[in-house]
Design a protein around this motif. Sequence first.
Motif, PDB file in Angstrom:
ATOM      1  N   ASP A   1      -0.266   3.234  24.800  1.00  0.00           N
ATOM      2  CA  ASP A   1      -1.015   4.421  24.404  1.00  0.00           C
ATOM      3  C   ASP A   1      -0.101   5.458  23.760  1.00  0.00           C
ATOM      4  O   ASP A   1      -0.516   6.597  23.508  1.00  0.00           O
ATOM      5  CB  ASP A   1      -1.754   5.032  25.603  1.00  0.00           C
ATOM      6  N   ALA A   2       1.143   5.039  23.467  1.00  0.00           N
ATOM      7  CA  ALA A   2       2.096   5.936  22.819  1.00  0.00           C
ATOM      8  C   ALA A   2       2.495   5.433  21.438  1.00  0.00           C
ATOM      9  O   ALA A   2       3.399   5.982  20.811  1.00  0.00           O
ATOM     10  CB  ALA A   2       3.346   6.092  23.688  1.00  0.00           C
ATOM     11  N   ALA A   3       1.828   4.375  20.969  1.00  0.00           N
ATOM     12  CA  ALA A   3       2.177   3.785  19.673  1.00  0.00           C
ATOM     13  C   ALA A   3       0.912   3.495  18.882  1.00  0.00           C
ATOM     14  O   ALA A   3      -0.185   3.366  19.435  1.00  0.00           O
ATOM     15  CB  ALA A   3       2.982   2.496  19.868  1.00  0.00           C
ATOM     16  N   ALA A   4       1.073   3.403  17.581  1.00  0.00           N
ATOM     17  CA  ALA A   4      -0.007   2.987  16.688  1.00  0.00           C
ATOM     18  C   ALA A   4       0.321   1.602  16.145  1.00  0.00           C
ATOM     19  O   ALA A   4       1.471   1.313  15.809  1.00  0.00           O
ATOM     20  CB  ALA A   4      -0.173   3.981  15.542  1.00  0.00           C
ATOM     21  N   TYR A   5      -0.691   0.746  16.068  1.00  0.00           N
ATOM     22  CA  TYR A   5      -0.571  -0.609  15.547  1.00  0.00           C
ATOM     23  C   TYR A   5      -1.255  -0.613  14.181  1.00  0.00           C
ATOM     24  O   TYR A   5      -2.443  -0.274  14.073  1.00  0.00           O
ATOM     25  CB  TYR A   5      -1.243  -1.605  16.487  1.00  0.00           C
ATOM     26  N   ARG A   6      -0.537  -1.028  13.150  1.00  0.00           N
ATOM     27  CA  ARG A   6      -1.039  -0.788  11.796  1.00  0.00           C
ATOM     28  C   ARG A   6      -0.924  -2.009  10.904  1.00  0.00           C
ATOM     29  O   ARG A   6       0.127  -2.649  10.826  1.00  0.00           O
ATOM     30  CB  ARG A   6      -0.247   0.367  11.182  1.00  0.00           C
ATOM     31  N   PHE A   7      -2.038  -2.343  10.217  1.00  0.00           N
ATOM     32  CA  PHE A   7      -2.009  -3.243   9.069  1.00  0.00           C
ATOM     33  C   PHE A   7      -1.775  -2.386   7.824  1.00  0.00           C
ATOM     34  O   PHE A   7      -2.443  -1.365   7.642  1.00  0.00           O
ATOM     35  CB  PHE A   7      -3.341  -3.990   8.902  1.00  0.00           C
ATOM     36  N   ARG A   8      -0.890  -2.850   6.964  1.00  0.00           N
ATOM     37  CA  ARG A   8      -0.669  -2.185   5.682  1.00  0.00           C
ATOM     38  C   ARG A   8      -0.932  -3.193   4.564  1.00  0.00           C
ATOM     39  O   ARG A   8      -0.320  -4.269   4.543  1.00  0.00           O
ATOM     40  CB  ARG A   8       0.752  -1.632   5.599  1.00  0.00           C
ATOM     41  N   VAL A   9      -1.836  -2.858   3.661  1.00  0.00           N
ATOM     42  CA  VAL A   9      -2.274  -3.778   2.606  1.00  0.00           C
ATOM     43  C   VAL A   9      -2.108  -3.091   1.257  1.00  0.00           C
ATOM     44  O   VAL A   9      -2.530  -1.939   1.075  1.00  0.00           O
ATOM     45  CB  VAL A   9      -3.746  -4.188   2.812  1.00  0.00           C
ATOM     46  N   ARG A  10      -1.504  -3.806   0.312  1.00  0.00           N
ATOM     47  CA  ARG A  10      -1.332  -3.282  -1.034  1.00  0.00           C
ATOM     48  C   ARG A  10      -1.717  -4.342  -2.061  1.00  0.00           C
ATOM     49  O   ARG A  10      -1.505  -5.543  -1.830  1.00  0.00           O
ATOM     50  CB  ARG A  10       0.121  -2.858  -1.283  1.00  0.00           C
ATOM     51  N   PRO A  11      -2.265  -3.928  -3.202  1.00  0.00           N
ATOM     52  CA  PRO A  11      -2.532  -4.884  -4.289  1.00  0.00           C
ATOM     53  C   PRO A  11      -1.223  -5.488  -4.785  1.00  0.00           C
ATOM     54  O   PRO A  11      -0.187  -4.812  -4.838  1.00  0.00           O
ATOM     55  CB  PRO A  11      -3.190  -4.030  -5.368  1.00  0.00           C
ATOM     56  N   ALA A  12      -1.259  -6.751  -5.166  1.00  0.00           N
ATOM     57  CA  ALA A  12      -0.067  -7.442  -5.666  1.00  0.00           C
ATOM     58  C   ALA A  12      -0.436  -8.274  -6.880  1.00  0.00           C
ATOM     59  O   ALA A  12      -1.613  -8.616  -7.096  1.00  0.00           O
ATOM     60  CB  ALA A  12       0.532  -8.331  -4.579  1.00  0.00           C
ATOM     61  N   SER A  13       0.567  -8.613  -7.651  1.00  0.00           N
ATOM     62  CA  SER A  13       0.377  -9.484  -8.816  1.00  0.00           C
ATOM     63  C   SER A  13       1.642 -10.296  -9.012  1.00  0.00           C
ATOM     64  O   SER A  13       2.732  -9.918  -8.533  1.00  0.00           O
ATOM     65  CB  SER A  13       0.066  -8.670 -10.074  1.00  0.00           C
ATOM     66  N   VAL A  14       1.517 -11.412  -9.693  1.00  0.00           N
ATOM     67  CA  VAL A  14       2.683 -12.242  -9.977  1.00  0.00           C
ATOM     68  C   VAL A  14       3.614 -11.475 -10.906  1.00  0.00           C
ATOM     69  O   VAL A  14       3.188 -10.925 -11.925  1.00  0.00           O
ATOM     70  CB  VAL A  14       2.260 -13.577 -10.612  1.00  0.00           C
TER      71      VAL A  14
END
Length: 383
Positions: free
Chosen positions: A51-64
């Motif tokens: 309860d003292a931390a945040a769990y995070r997904f980070r998503v960014r667009p990508a390309s070759v």
Amino acid sequence: MSDHLSGTRAVADPAIDLTDLYAFPSPSRPGRLVLVLNVFPSARPGALFSDAAAYRFRVRPASVSTREAGTLFDVGTEEFALTCTFSAPTGQDGDSGQRGTCVLPSGEPVSFPVNDERGGEGDGVHCYAGLRLDPFFMDVAKEVETRASRRLTFVAEGTNLLEGNDILTFVAELDAARVFGPAAGSVLAVAAETVTLGPYPIRLERLGRPEIKNILMSDNGVDTANKIVDLRDLYNEEDPFRLGPTHLDAYRSRLNANLAFFDGLDGKQDWTTRPDGTHPLTEPLLADFLVVDTAKPYAEDSFFEIERALLAGRPYTTCGGRSLDDDVIDTLYTLIVNAGNGPRVSDGVDGTVPALREFPYLAPANPNPPAEAAVIPKAAASR
């Protein structure tokens, strides 16, 4: 052992220890992307999220990438984060009473009780958090022996050290086009992290691909540039999408040395390094995030397929990313040992209890997990 126990901070606080990250199109719901973040190795019934931390997904667009700087992808600066926090426990008699809240990229909060398979739903997103069976599988002892003896020691019938162990998981199934918007495209770079709560968050752990820290950045006695500092703790503090300059040369030195070491385990060299010792996989691996193409259908064994195709100069054919049943150890070892030019290198463990085909995707927790928590054998820590 994937990302289990990947540094002193992780060992000290299992609730923030990221063990695995997965990203794959839903096998049962076309158009939906599934993100899975596992924490707390060898969790027991009653285990709690911090309860003292945040769990995070980070998503960014990508390309070759069209550049010739060794990287395979260009990653955009626009970011879509799904951040989950948890309340302090309030329940009794085995019910923690803990609740999770996931803040979506739109800013909408989605609240749900921990360990409730119904989860919680928001704008295009279905969330779950709770105790489930650890889907990762690997013959850890033989992998450690392989590095210690400097030869391949895997056997046909390996032993999964994690068999029957549980973890805590955070699952988000989402409509990618709706949540990220059509401008994001179908190719996405996915990373995860735990950070402290408060106005000045500190990154505690970060995770992209499996085994970057515990295998590829392990100390195998071949990196002459650094014999003192555990690079995993430094690496855990790095931004997944932008490595800082302070320790970058140390990471490159460790990967160049280790990748040449792994290449020689079968008695021959399949990768050609540059005159300065740079290995062809070093820069692609430092771009440490999963790449998934949501326009491709679900594929169970597609880990690193997009990257392998680009390295070989051919079109990729699968969704990439990583599924829950993906045999990533065989894929990784085959890549680093023989570059795919020889027989598949297998650790002799091909799976565990199969994942579910629908939400929340991970198999139910083992109510009677092994009495002893899984630990990396001492030989791994001594090298």
